[in-house]
Scaffold this motif. Structure first.
Motif, PDB file in Angstrom:
ATOM      1  N   LEU A   1      -9.274  10.174   3.872  1.00 55.27           N
ATOM      2  CA  LEU A   1      -9.966   9.318   2.909  1.00 55.27           C
ATOM      3  C   LEU A   1      -9.570   7.859   3.110  1.00 55.27           C
ATOM      4  N   LEU A   2      -8.292   7.600   3.243  1.00 50.24           N
ATOM      5  CA  LEU A   2      -7.828   6.226   3.449  1.00 50.24           C
ATOM      6  C   LEU A   2      -8.405   5.634   4.728  1.00 50.24           C
ATOM      7  N   LYS A   3      -8.429   6.407   5.803  1.00 47.13           N
ATOM      8  CA  LYS A   3      -9.027   5.919   7.053  1.00 47.13           C
ATOM      9  C   LYS A   3     -10.487   5.538   6.841  1.00 47.13           C
ATOM     10  N   GLU A   4     -11.191   6.322   6.060  1.00 49.41           N
ATOM     11  CA  GLU A   4     -12.611   6.113   5.823  1.00 49.41           C
ATOM     12  C   GLU A   4     -12.899   4.890   4.948  1.00 49.41           C
ATOM     13  N   ILE A   5     -12.137   4.713   3.876  1.00 48.85           N
ATOM     14  CA  ILE A   5     -12.516   3.701   2.880  1.00 48.85           C
ATOM     15  C   ILE A   5     -11.640   2.459   2.837  1.00 48.85           C
ATOM     16  N   TRP A   6     -10.524   2.417   3.537  1.00 50.36           N
ATOM     17  CA  TRP A   6      -9.544   1.353   3.346  1.00 50.36           C
ATOM     18  C   TRP A   6     -10.152  -0.049   3.433  1.00 50.36           C
ATOM     19  N   HIS A   7     -11.035  -0.305   4.360  1.00 49.93           N
ATOM     20  CA  HIS A   7     -11.571  -1.655   4.541  1.00 49.93           C
ATOM     21  C   HIS A   7     -12.881  -1.884   3.798  1.00 49.93           C
ATOM     22  N   LYS A   8     -13.341  -0.921   3.017  1.00 49.52           N
ATOM     23  CA  LYS A   8     -14.611  -1.064   2.296  1.00 49.52           C
ATOM     24  C   LYS A   8     -14.444  -1.723   0.934  1.00 49.52           C
ATOM     25  N   ASN A   9     -13.367  -1.474   0.244  1.00 52.06           N
ATOM     26  CA  ASN A   9     -13.111  -2.007  -1.091  1.00 52.06           C
ATOM     27  C   ASN A   9     -11.769  -2.722  -1.079  1.00 52.06           C
ATOM     28  N   ASN A  10     -11.445  -3.341  -2.182  1.00 53.63           N
ATOM     29  CA  ASN A  10     -10.098  -3.867  -2.379  1.00 53.63           C
ATOM     30  C   ASN A  10      -9.229  -2.675  -2.745  1.00 53.63           C
TER      31      ASN A  10
ATOM     32  N   ASP B   1       8.706   2.846  -1.258  1.00 53.97           N
ATOM     33  CA  ASP B   1       9.065   1.824  -0.263  1.00 53.97           C
ATOM     34  C   ASP B   1       9.169   2.394   1.147  1.00 53.97           C
ATOM     35  N   LEU B   2       9.755   3.574   1.266  1.00 55.06           N
ATOM     36  CA  LEU B   2       9.980   4.133   2.590  1.00 55.06           C
ATOM     37  C   LEU B   2       8.672   4.427   3.324  1.00 55.06           C
ATOM     38  N   ASN B   3       7.558   4.518   2.601  1.00 48.94           N
ATOM     39  CA  ASN B   3       6.270   4.805   3.236  1.00 48.94           C
ATOM     40  C   ASN B   3       5.465   3.547   3.543  1.00 48.94           C
ATOM     41  N   SER B   4       5.920   2.371   3.134  1.00 50.22           N
ATOM     42  CA  SER B   4       5.112   1.172   3.329  1.00 50.22           C
ATOM     43  C   SER B   4       5.027   0.754   4.795  1.00 50.22           C
ATOM     44  N   LYS B   5       6.089   0.883   5.558  1.00 49.15           N
ATOM     45  CA  LYS B   5       6.039   0.489   6.971  1.00 49.15           C
ATOM     46  C   LYS B   5       5.058   1.369   7.756  1.00 49.15           C
ATOM     47  N   PRO B   6       5.136   2.705   7.663  1.00 50.63           N
ATOM     48  CA  PRO B   6       4.145   3.520   8.375  1.00 50.63           C
ATOM     49  C   PRO B   6       2.713   3.234   7.904  1.00 50.63           C
ATOM     50  N   PHE B   7       2.546   2.967   6.618  1.00 53.53           N
ATOM     51  CA  PHE B   7       1.203   2.650   6.108  1.00 53.53           C
ATOM     52  C   PHE B   7       0.668   1.390   6.782  1.00 53.53           C
ATOM     53  N   MET B   8       1.468   0.328   6.818  1.00 50.11           N
ATOM     54  CA  MET B   8       1.010  -0.934   7.416  1.00 50.11           C
ATOM     55  C   MET B   8       0.774  -0.796   8.914  1.00 50.11           C
TER      56      MET B   8
ATOM     57  N   GLU C   1      -1.036   8.933  -4.267  1.00 49.33           N
ATOM     58  CA  GLU C   1      -0.228   7.969  -3.581  1.00 49.33           C
ATOM     59  C   GLU C   1      -0.262   8.226  -2.083  1.00 49.33           C
ATOM     60  N   TYR C   2       0.287   7.342  -1.296  1.00 53.51           N
ATOM     61  CA  TYR C   2       0.488   7.551   0.127  1.00 53.51           C
ATOM     62  C   TYR C   2       1.864   8.179   0.257  1.00 53.51           C
ATOM     63  N   GLY C   3       1.885   9.496   0.432  1.00 52.31           N
ATOM     64  CA  GLY C   3       3.151  10.237   0.403  1.00 52.31           C
ATOM     65  C   GLY C   3       3.373  11.071   1.646  1.00 52.31           C
TER      66      GLY C   3
ATOM     67  N   CYS D   1      -0.579  -5.622   4.386  1.00 54.02           N
ATOM     68  CA  CYS D   1      -1.109  -5.758   3.032  1.00 54.02           C
ATOM     69  C   CYS D   1       0.019  -6.166   2.101  1.00 54.02           C
ATOM     70  N   LYS D   2      -0.347  -6.628   0.939  1.00 51.68           N
ATOM     71  CA  LYS D   2       0.637  -6.989  -0.088  1.00 51.68           C
ATOM     72  C   LYS D   2       1.260  -5.708  -0.620  1.00 51.68           C
ATOM     73  N   THR D   3       2.572  -5.705  -0.757  1.00 53.71           N
ATOM     74  CA  THR D   3       3.256  -4.529  -1.282  1.00 53.71           C
ATOM     75  C   THR D   3       4.062  -4.904  -2.523  1.00 53.71           C
ATOM     76  N   PHE D   4       4.244  -3.939  -3.381  1.00 55.29           N
ATOM     77  CA  PHE D   4       5.053  -4.077  -4.585  1.00 55.29           C
ATOM     78  C   PHE D   4       5.997  -2.887  -4.633  1.00 55.29           C
ATOM     79  N   SER D   5       7.221  -3.137  -4.990  1.00 53.85           N
ATOM     80  CA  SER D   5       8.188  -2.053  -5.123  1.00 53.85           C
ATOM     81  C   SER D   5       8.178  -1.539  -6.555  1.00 53.85           C
TER      82      SER D   5
END
Length: 135
Positions: A83-92, A99-106, A69-71, A112-116
């Motif tokens: 890893l995320l920096k490297e591959i995020w835009h290569k695949n879906n 939830d508390l980590n979604s804002k820093p991730f975006m 996860e993104y933790g 991106c679409k998020t689900f709780s």
């Protein structure tokens, strides 16, 4: 997804394990004893070899890449962050996070679409996510 002819890679981390979604290979991910070359997160230790296992699982070509996860480590640009920096835009990419980590991730990777995920919806959530995907 596989039933619809889509390929998946990446990993899920149920309990103390990490599972390669493409191969089904399963290894221990979290340890309660101190280990050399490991990062401490709360009461657990995550060895570098477990991070490398997840990185290998996510670097193969696929239609969809799952990262669990993104933790806390990733918030501090450690763990699976490179890893995320490297591959995020290569695949879906499908990244699991609290939830508390979604804002820093975006802020770092783009909107991106998020689900709780909650205890109440965890059994129904996979179907909800699947309906949102272009399959």
């Amino acid at each position: 997804l596989k039933a619809d002819g889509k390929t998946v890679n990446g990993f899920l981390c149920p309990e103390n394990n990490i599972i390669n979604l493409a191969t089904g290979e399963n290894r221990q991910f979290l340890y309660t004893e101190e280990m050399p070359d490991a990062k401490k997160i709360g009461p657990y230790w995550i060895p570098r070899k477990a991070i490398m296992f997840g990185e290998r699982a996510a670097r193969t070509t696929a239609d969809y890449t799952f990262i669990d996860e993104y933790g806390k480590l990733e918030l501090h640009e450690q763990g699976f962050y490179p890893l995320l920096k490297e591959i995020w835009h290569k695949n879906n990419g499908i990244v699991l996070m609290k939830d508390l980590n979604s804002k820093p991730f975006m802020e770092r990777f783009g909107k991106c679409k998020t689900f709780s995920l909650t205890i109440k919806n965890r059994d129904a959530l996979p179907d909800e996510i699947y309906k949102e995907m272009e399959v």
